[in-house]
Design a protein around this motif. Sequence first.
Motif, PDB file in Angstrom:
ATOM      1  N   ARG A   1       0.829  -1.207   0.000  1.00 43.63           N
ATOM      2  CA  ARG A   1       0.000   0.000   0.000  1.00 43.63           C
ATOM      3  C   ARG A   1       0.865   1.259   0.000  1.00 43.63           C
ATOM      4  N   ILE A   2       1.912   1.256   0.811  1.00 50.60           N
ATOM      5  CA  ILE A   2       2.807   2.414   0.854  1.00 50.60           C
ATOM      6  C   ILE A   2       3.514   2.601  -0.483  1.00 50.60           C
ATOM      7  N   ALA A   3       3.993   1.476  -1.055  1.00 51.81           N
ATOM      8  CA  ALA A   3       4.674   1.571  -2.354  1.00 51.81           C
ATOM      9  C   ALA A   3       3.734   2.097  -3.427  1.00 51.81           C
ATOM     10  N   ARG A   4       2.473   1.675  -3.371  1.00 57.25           N
ATOM     11  CA  ARG A   4       1.506   2.145  -4.357  1.00 57.25           C
ATOM     12  C   ARG A   4       1.252   3.642  -4.205  1.00 57.25           C
ATOM     13  N   GLU A   5       1.102   4.102  -2.956  1.00 55.41           N
ATOM     14  CA  GLU A   5       0.892   5.527  -2.721  1.00 55.41           C
ATOM     15  C   GLU A   5       2.091   6.350  -3.195  1.00 55.41           C
ATOM     16  N   LEU A   6       3.293   5.882  -2.864  1.00 57.91           N
ATOM     17  CA  LEU A   6       4.496   6.608  -3.283  1.00 57.91           C
ATOM     18  C   LEU A   6       4.598   6.673  -4.804  1.00 57.91           C
ATOM     19  N   HIS A   7       4.275   5.570  -5.454  1.00 52.32           N
ATOM     20  CA  HIS A   7       4.333   5.551  -6.912  1.00 52.32           C
ATOM     21  C   HIS A   7       3.349   6.551  -7.507  1.00 52.32           C
ATOM     22  N   ASP A   8       2.122   6.570  -6.939  1.00 51.34           N
ATOM     23  CA  ASP A   8       1.120   7.480  -7.484  1.00 51.34           C
ATOM     24  C   ASP A   8       1.536   8.933  -7.303  1.00 51.34           C
TER      25      ASP A   8
ATOM     26  N   VAL B   1     -11.060   7.256  -3.028  1.00 52.37           N
ATOM     27  CA  VAL B   1      -9.603   7.371  -3.124  1.00 52.37           C
ATOM     28  C   VAL B   1      -9.075   6.530  -4.279  1.00 52.37           C
ATOM     29  N   ASN B   2      -9.575   5.303  -4.399  1.00 51.55           N
ATOM     30  CA  ASN B   2      -9.084   4.422  -5.460  1.00 51.55           C
ATOM     31  C   ASN B   2      -9.427   4.968  -6.844  1.00 51.55           C
ATOM     32  N   LEU B   3     -10.632   5.495  -7.015  1.00 52.90           N
ATOM     33  CA  LEU B   3     -10.988   6.082  -8.308  1.00 52.90           C
ATOM     34  C   LEU B   3     -10.113   7.302  -8.608  1.00 52.90           C
ATOM     35  N   TYR B   4      -9.864   8.127  -7.605  1.00 53.81           N
ATOM     36  CA  TYR B   4      -8.998   9.286  -7.791  1.00 53.81           C
ATOM     37  C   TYR B   4      -7.602   8.859  -8.228  1.00 53.81           C
ATOM     38  N   ARG B   5      -7.032   7.867  -7.533  1.00 50.35           N
ATOM     39  CA  ARG B   5      -5.677   7.434  -7.868  1.00 50.35           C
ATOM     40  C   ARG B   5      -5.620   6.781  -9.254  1.00 50.35           C
ATOM     41  N   ILE B   6      -6.671   6.043  -9.630  1.00 53.52           N
ATOM     42  CA  ILE B   6      -6.677   5.426 -10.965  1.00 53.52           C
ATOM     43  C   ILE B   6      -6.724   6.510 -12.040  1.00 53.52           C
ATOM     44  N   ALA B   7      -7.583   7.521 -11.835  1.00 52.66           N
ATOM     45  CA  ALA B   7      -7.634   8.630 -12.794  1.00 52.66           C
ATOM     46  C   ALA B   7      -6.292   9.357 -12.852  1.00 52.66           C
TER      47      ALA B   7
ATOM     48  N   GLU C   1      -3.285   8.131 -12.255  1.00 50.92           N
ATOM     49  CA  GLU C   1      -2.298   7.303 -12.957  1.00 50.92           C
ATOM     50  C   GLU C   1      -2.574   7.280 -14.457  1.00 50.92           C
ATOM     51  N   ALA C   2      -3.854   7.204 -14.834  1.00 52.12           N
ATOM     52  CA  ALA C   2      -4.189   7.171 -16.259  1.00 52.12           C
ATOM     53  C   ALA C   2      -3.785   8.471 -16.951  1.00 52.12           C
ATOM     54  N   LEU C   3      -4.045   9.616 -16.334  1.00 53.48           N
ATOM     55  CA  LEU C   3      -3.660  10.891 -16.936  1.00 53.48           C
ATOM     56  C   LEU C   3      -2.148  11.060 -16.964  1.00 53.48           C
ATOM     57  N   THR C   4      -1.475  10.589 -15.916  1.00 52.26           N
ATOM     58  CA  THR C   4      -0.012  10.657 -15.895  1.00 52.26           C
ATOM     59  C   THR C   4       0.581   9.849 -17.042  1.00 52.26           C
TER      60      THR C   4
ATOM     61  N   GLY D   1       2.467   1.037 -12.631  1.00 52.90           N
ATOM     62  CA  GLY D   1       1.258   1.839 -12.672  1.00 52.90           C
ATOM     63  C   GLY D   1       0.022   0.996 -12.965  1.00 52.90           C
ATOM     64  N   GLN D   2       0.111   0.146 -13.986  1.00 57.12           N
ATOM     65  CA  GLN D   2      -1.023  -0.722 -14.315  1.00 57.12           C
ATOM     66  C   GLN D   2      -1.309  -1.698 -13.173  1.00 57.12           C
ATOM     67  N   LEU D   3      -0.248  -2.208 -12.573  1.00 54.31           N
ATOM     68  CA  LEU D   3      -0.441  -3.111 -11.439  1.00 54.31           C
ATOM     69  C   LEU D   3      -1.159  -2.405 -10.298  1.00 54.31           C
ATOM     70  N   GLY D   4      -0.763  -1.167 -10.006  1.00 57.13           N
ATOM     71  CA  GLY D   4      -1.413  -0.416  -8.943  1.00 57.13           C
ATOM     72  C   GLY D   4      -2.880  -0.165  -9.236  1.00 57.13           C
ATOM     73  N   MET D   5      -3.210   0.161 -10.484  1.00 54.40           N
ATOM     74  CA  MET D   5      -4.613   0.389 -10.839  1.00 54.40           C
ATOM     75  C   MET D   5      -5.446  -0.881 -10.661  1.00 54.40           C
ATOM     76  N   ARG D   6      -4.894  -2.008 -11.059  1.00 49.51           N
ATOM     77  CA  ARG D   6      -5.627  -3.276 -10.890  1.00 49.51           C
ATOM     78  C   ARG D   6      -5.823  -3.584  -9.408  1.00 49.51           C
ATOM     79  N   GLU D   7      -4.793  -3.361  -8.620  1.00 52.34           N
ATOM     80  CA  GLU D   7      -4.910  -3.625  -7.187  1.00 52.34           C
ATOM     81  C   GLU D   7      -5.977  -2.755  -6.546  1.00 52.34           C
ATOM     82  N   ARG D   8      -6.031  -1.477  -6.948  1.00 56.45           N
ATOM     83  CA  ARG D   8      -7.031  -0.589  -6.367  1.00 56.45           C
ATOM     84  C   ARG D   8      -8.446  -0.999  -6.769  1.00 56.45           C
ATOM     85  N   ALA D   9      -8.632  -1.395  -8.014  1.00 54.42           N
ATOM     86  CA  ALA D   9      -9.963  -1.828  -8.444  1.00 54.42           C
ATOM     87  C   ALA D   9     -10.402  -3.081  -7.695  1.00 54.42           C
ATOM     88  N   LEU D  10      -9.498  -4.054  -7.572  1.00 51.23           N
ATOM     89  CA  LEU D  10      -9.847  -5.291  -6.871  1.00 51.23           C
ATOM     90  C   LEU D  10     -10.063  -5.043  -5.386  1.00 51.23           C
TER      91      LEU D  10
END
Length: 420
Positions: free
Chosen positions: A216-223, A325-331, A333-336, A378-387
Amino acid sequence: MPVSPYPPTPTTRELRQDALLAAGMLVGGVISAGLTTIADWYGEDQAPMWSALLVVAAVTVPLAVRRRWPAQVAVFIALVFFASVTLRVPEVYVVNITMFIALYTVGARMSDRRTAMLLRVGITCGMFAWLIIVMYRDAISEAGRADVAAGLFSPYVAMMMIQLLLNALYFGGAYYFGERSWAAAVQRFALEERTRELEAEREVTAAQAVALDRVRIARELHDVVAHHVSVMGVQAGAARLMIDQDPDAAKRTLAGIESASRDAIGDFRQLLETLRAPGGVEGESSSTFSVDDIESLVLASRGAGLPTEYTVIGDPIPVPDTVGVNLYRIAQEALTNARRHAGPDATADVRVRYTTDAVELEVVNTGRLLGALRPGLGQLGMRERALASGGSIDLRPRPQGGFRVRVRMPLARVTAEAVR
């Protein structure tokens, strides 16, 4: 055969206890043999005292290994018991006590319960058969005495009935207490095993919690890093190209870099505060971002040079913090990714769609034609957030160029609560 609650061999402490028991019984047996001999227990038919000392040694010394070989010790003491009473050896108390201990040990220690039961039943039946034979022999030899022939409740018959009752209580008690000791040991062993299993499960759960926190921390830092640094990188490049031709536009771009750096520092501070909070990372709900903040991402994307449209379809409904939060982070990452990979002439379209039982997010960008999808963090993080929110996500290149991210988060539970 049931699992034994005891170790294969007795412990040093148990062996020491058995040795002390055997020594104590030996001393007591010597004293008992001397007093019984002096009391002339069996009268004229009494065996000499030295035989009593031998019997005492024979029934007490094996107690030192009663937990190592319970069956052998019980059989040996039973045979000595038969012989001593038959030969009228002047010692009855210690012999009876050691016989009781031997039968109890068979019931309490033997893991082969069938053999333990048969052995105790066999010794008990043998004792009663021998007792009946002795009673019959004595009754025949003294049949001429008046008190013997006085009837069913004559003193002799009453004495024999007392003997039968005492023996029934004696052997029944040894059997019962041995069984109870075994049952208690089994329960204690099962409780200890369950305790060990719970400890192991607790350690595994703790390790999993640590691993989840790290992910979770790694995902937040990446985002945070990927979004803000990429925005600043794009704006810095644009400012470098415009600084000679259009200084005012370059200044505005540098102001955007300054704003993005402040946002990055704010996100980092929020993440650090979450990590310092008691209990560590409690979850994504600790963030203040929501679905409504996606519009700010769109504005930042426009400021970074990527023309981005934003549309909300349907009537907004309450969304759980974690889902927001997950929808915000996915958006984000997608725009980035669109700014980094789509090309200079790309555009993006962000749509948030509310239905009666779900909320959907779709981020589509134009740009370069992509071949095979290359998974990244990035794609891995988006999948994790959706699941993590029980949703589904679709990540795929567009045939005409660009990329599409579409995620659906179910909200049936939230809708039902809102209706109530």
